[in-house]
Design a protein around this motif. Structure first.
Motif, PDB file in Angstrom:
ATOM      1  N   SER A  19       6.776  -2.656 -12.910  1.00 27.84           N
ATOM      2  CA  SER A  19       6.523  -1.275 -13.317  1.00 27.84           C
ATOM      3  C   SER A  19       7.644  -0.335 -12.870  1.00 27.84           C
ATOM      4  CB  SER A  19       5.177  -0.798 -12.761  1.00 27.84           C
ATOM      5  OG  SER A  19       5.213  -0.735 -11.344  1.00 27.84           O
ATOM      6  N   ILE A  20       8.347  -0.689 -11.791  1.00 18.07           N
ATOM      7  CA  ILE A  20       9.520   0.091 -11.367  1.00 18.07           C
ATOM      8  C   ILE A  20      10.633  -0.061 -12.386  1.00 18.07           C
ATOM      9  CG2 ILE A  20      11.347   0.241  -9.607  1.00 18.07           C
ATOM     10  CD1 ILE A  20       9.138  -0.582  -7.567  1.00 18.07           C
ATOM     11  N   GLY A  21      10.759  -1.265 -12.930  1.00 18.81           N
ATOM     12  CA  GLY A  21      11.690  -1.490 -14.025  1.00 18.81           C
ATOM     13  C   GLY A  21      13.126  -1.749 -13.615  1.00 18.81           C
ATOM     14  N   LYS A  22      14.048  -1.248 -14.401  1.00 17.86           N
ATOM     15  CA  LYS A  22      15.458  -1.602 -14.257  1.00 17.86           C
ATOM     16  C   LYS A  22      16.066  -1.305 -12.883  1.00 17.86           C
ATOM     17  CE  LYS A  22      16.474  -1.505 -19.190  1.00 17.86           C
ATOM     18  NZ  LYS A  22      17.286  -0.913 -20.280  1.00 17.86           N
ATOM     19  N   PRO A  23      15.631  -0.277 -12.158  1.00 21.46           N
ATOM     20  CA  PRO A  23      16.181  -0.087 -10.811  1.00 21.46           C
ATOM     21  C   PRO A  23      15.976  -1.298  -9.902  1.00 21.46           C
ATOM     22  CG  PRO A  23      15.098   1.913 -11.507  1.00 21.46           C
ATOM     23  CD  PRO A  23      14.769   0.869 -12.543  1.00 21.46           C
ATOM     24  N   GLN A  69       0.829  -1.203   0.000  1.00 29.43           N
ATOM     25  CA  GLN A  69       0.000   0.000   0.000  1.00 29.43           C
ATOM     26  C   GLN A  69       0.865   1.255   0.000  1.00 29.43           C
ATOM     27  OE1 GLN A  69      -2.985   0.149   3.071  1.00 29.43           O
ATOM     28  NE2 GLN A  69      -3.473   2.299   2.702  1.00 29.43           N
ATOM     29  N   THR A  70       1.913   1.251   0.823  1.00 25.47           N
ATOM     30  CA  THR A  70       2.815   2.408   0.899  1.00 25.47           C
ATOM     31  C   THR A  70       3.491   2.675  -0.445  1.00 25.47           C
ATOM     32  OG1 THR A  70       3.242   2.039   3.249  1.00 25.47           O
ATOM     33  CG2 THR A  70       4.879   3.330   2.022  1.00 25.47           C
ATOM     34  N   VAL A  71       4.010   1.604  -1.057  1.00 27.51           N
ATOM     35  CA  VAL A  71       4.705   1.761  -2.340  1.00 27.51           C
ATOM     36  C   VAL A  71       3.760   2.269  -3.419  1.00 27.51           C
ATOM     37  CG1 VAL A  71       5.853   0.498  -4.203  1.00 27.51           C
ATOM     38  CG2 VAL A  71       6.493   0.066  -1.827  1.00 27.51           C
ATOM     39  N   ARG A  72       2.565   1.726  -3.462  1.00 26.24           N
ATOM     40  CA  ARG A  72       1.605   2.164  -4.475  1.00 26.24           C
ATOM     41  C   ARG A  72       1.218   3.624  -4.287  1.00 26.24           C
ATOM     42  NH1 ARG A  72      -2.419  -3.128  -5.176  1.00 26.24           N
ATOM     43  NH2 ARG A  72      -1.148  -4.148  -6.797  1.00 26.24           N
ATOM     44  N   GLU A  73       1.073   4.029  -3.028  1.00 23.84           N
ATOM     45  CA  GLU A  73       0.749   5.433  -2.762  1.00 23.84           C
ATOM     46  C   GLU A  73       1.894   6.331  -3.203  1.00 23.84           C
ATOM     47  OE1 GLU A  73      -0.091   5.539   1.399  1.00 23.84           O
ATOM     48  OE2 GLU A  73      -2.147   4.761   1.177  1.00 23.84           O
ATOM     49  N   GLN A  74       3.117   5.920  -2.880  1.00 28.76           N
ATOM     50  CA  GLN A  74       4.270   6.724  -3.276  1.00 28.76           C
ATOM     51  C   GLN A  74       4.384   6.816  -4.791  1.00 28.76           C
ATOM     52  OE1 GLN A  74       7.703   4.996  -1.410  1.00 28.76           O
ATOM     53  NE2 GLN A  74       7.156   5.704   0.652  1.00 28.76           N
ATOM     54  N   MET A  75       4.113   5.714  -5.485  1.00 28.12           N
ATOM     55  CA  MET A  75       4.189   5.734  -6.941  1.00 28.12           C
ATOM     56  C   MET A  75       3.105   6.622  -7.535  1.00 28.12           C
ATOM     57  SD  MET A  75       5.229   1.743  -7.761  1.00 28.12           S
ATOM     58  CE  MET A  75       5.534   2.013  -9.511  1.00 28.12           C
ATOM     59  N   ALA A  76       1.924   6.580  -6.946  1.00 35.32           N
ATOM     60  CA  ALA A  76       0.829   7.418  -7.429  1.00 35.32           C
ATOM     61  C   ALA A  76       1.141   8.900  -7.233  1.00 35.32           C
ATOM     62  CB  ALA A  76      -0.464   7.056  -6.706  1.00 35.32           C
ATOM     63  N   LEU A  77       1.814   9.224  -6.120  1.00 38.65           N
ATOM     64  CA  LEU A  77       2.166  10.615  -5.808  1.00 38.65           C
ATOM     65  C   LEU A  77       3.504  11.024  -6.424  1.00 38.65           C
ATOM     66  CD1 LEU A  77       1.144  10.592  -2.026  1.00 38.65           C
ATOM     67  CD2 LEU A  77      -0.071  11.744  -3.904  1.00 38.65           C
ATOM     68  N   GLU A  78       4.149  10.056  -7.099  1.00 41.15           N
ATOM     69  CA  GLU A  78       5.458  10.273  -7.728  1.00 41.15           C
ATOM     70  C   GLU A  78       6.520  10.654  -6.707  1.00 41.15           C
ATOM     71  OE1 GLU A  78       5.000  13.021 -10.944  1.00 41.15           O
ATOM     72  OE2 GLU A  78       3.800  11.633 -12.140  1.00 41.15           O
ATOM     73  N   THR A  79       6.411  10.059  -5.511  1.00 45.81           N
ATOM     74  CA  THR A  79       7.417  10.289  -4.466  1.00 45.81           C
ATOM     75  C   THR A  79       8.251   9.029  -4.216  1.00 45.81           C
ATOM     76  OG1 THR A  79       5.841   9.678  -2.719  1.00 45.81           O
ATOM     77  CG2 THR A  79       5.981  12.029  -3.322  1.00 45.81           C
ATOM     78  N   PHE A  80       7.983   7.972  -4.975  1.00 47.61           N
ATOM     79  CA  PHE A  80       8.721   6.732  -4.768  1.00 47.61           C
ATOM     80  C   PHE A  80      10.171   6.905  -5.194  1.00 47.61           C
ATOM     81  CE2 PHE A  80      10.364   2.652  -6.314  1.00 47.61           C
ATOM     82  CZ  PHE A  80      10.165   1.866  -5.186  1.00 47.61           C
ATOM     83  N   ASN A  81      11.096   6.400  -4.365  1.00 46.87           N
ATOM     84  CA  ASN A  81      12.520   6.497  -4.655  1.00 46.87           C
ATOM     85  C   ASN A  81      13.021   5.164  -5.208  1.00 46.87           C
ATOM     86  OD1 ASN A  81      15.250   6.934  -4.781  1.00 46.87           O
ATOM     87  ND2 ASN A  81      15.578   7.025  -2.566  1.00 46.87           N
TER      88      ASN A  81
END
Length: 302
Positions: free
Chosen positions: A61-65, A18-30
């Protein structure tokens, strides 16, 4: 070797996803947070299949990182479920950096699902995988199962590496030539071109029976009518297995949706039946003749 968790807390998995999805939606995921990525990979050991899939799709969806964490797990994780999921996720990411690790897992992992998933990831990488897959096929070190996966991967790659595959039709290895015929058959279906069909027709005269049979089957599946004279010639081969393959191929072409003049196929089949002494081939010839005659009768009533 990296230390890995031995058990996954479902509540922890739920919260992390849930945390990761929220961060990705807000474009704050590192995407450079290696510890977070490692935890996500660990969660692919969750006992719930849908949760494993959710983490795999998110990592994809995060991809190569995410590749380094996935490669570490693929190489060293004690839980085969995590290794399987890592290989499948690498298929989604399709990062060429993963090729050596995927090849190692394909050839040496003790888990058959990891092997198969790694083969699928190699196939997804496309042309860079081709030389390695050909080497596997040509080597006496590997099992028939492993070679079967390699042949499947080559066929999947197909037209993405057609020039490389076309060159290998003259390989000294029977296993390579047979696998290449299978791959060329797929190319012929996807991108019908004379170069592919010509190679398949030429393979009908290959020194190896497995290659001849593979080529006859491919031409039959494509209902390639220009191959009829070559298949008729194969009806008289010294090997009864090759004669059987030719009869089956002519039957399939003869009852195709838009058949040739029926006599073009029927007459050679009938002539071959009169000369055939092998029971199994006679049975196939009789079946081929009856099926084509049946199709001919249907055409007359249309």
């Amino acid at each position: 070797m990296t230390d890995f968790q031995t058990a996954i807390d479902p509540a922890e998995s739920d919260a992390l996803l849930q945390t990761v999805r929220e961060q990705m939606a807000l474009e704050t995921f590192n995407p450079n947070d290696s510890e977070l990525l490692k935890k996500m990979v660990e969660c692919m050991g969750d006992s719930r299949g849908m949760m494993r899939l959710s983490f795999a799709e998110t990592l994809g969806s995060i991809g190569k990182p995410a590749t380094p964490s996935l490669l570490e797990a693929l190489a060293h994780h004690p839980n085969p479920v995590v290794r399987r999921a890592s290989a499948k996720t690498l298929t989604l990411i399709c990062d060429p950096v993963a090729l050596p690790s995927l090849l190692e897992a394909f050839l040496h992992d003790e888990d058959t699902v990891v092997k198969g998933s790694s083969a699928a990831a190699l196939a997804q990488l496309g042309e860079p995988s081709v030389p390695h897959l050909l080497e596997v096929l040509a080597s006496p070190k590997y099992s028939e199962n492993t070679k079967g996966h390699a042949a499947w991967a080559l066929a999947f790659i197909g037209s993405k590496a057609k020039e490389s595959l076309y060159r290998e039709i003259t390989s000294d290895s029977v296993e390579v030539r047979a696998a290449v015929v299978g791959a060329i058959a797929k190319i012929a279906r996807e991108e019908p071109e004379e170069a592919a069909f010509n190679l398949l027709v030429n393979a009908l005269t290959d020194a190896a029976e497995t290659v001849r049979i593979e080529a006859a089957s491919a031409l039959a599946n494509a209902a390639y009518k220009p191959a009829i004279p070559n298949l008729v010639e194969l009806l008289h081969h010294a090997s009864w297995e090759s004669r059987k393959a030719a009869a089956l191929a002519l039957m399939k072409i003869g009852v195709s949706e838009y058949p040739p003049e029926f006599s073009v196929v029927l007459e050679p089949l009938a002539s071959a039946l009169n000369q055939e002494s092998e029971a199994q081939v006679r049975q196939v010839l009789q079946l081929a003749i009856s099926q084509i005659e049946k199709k001919s009768g249907e055409e007359e009533w249309d």
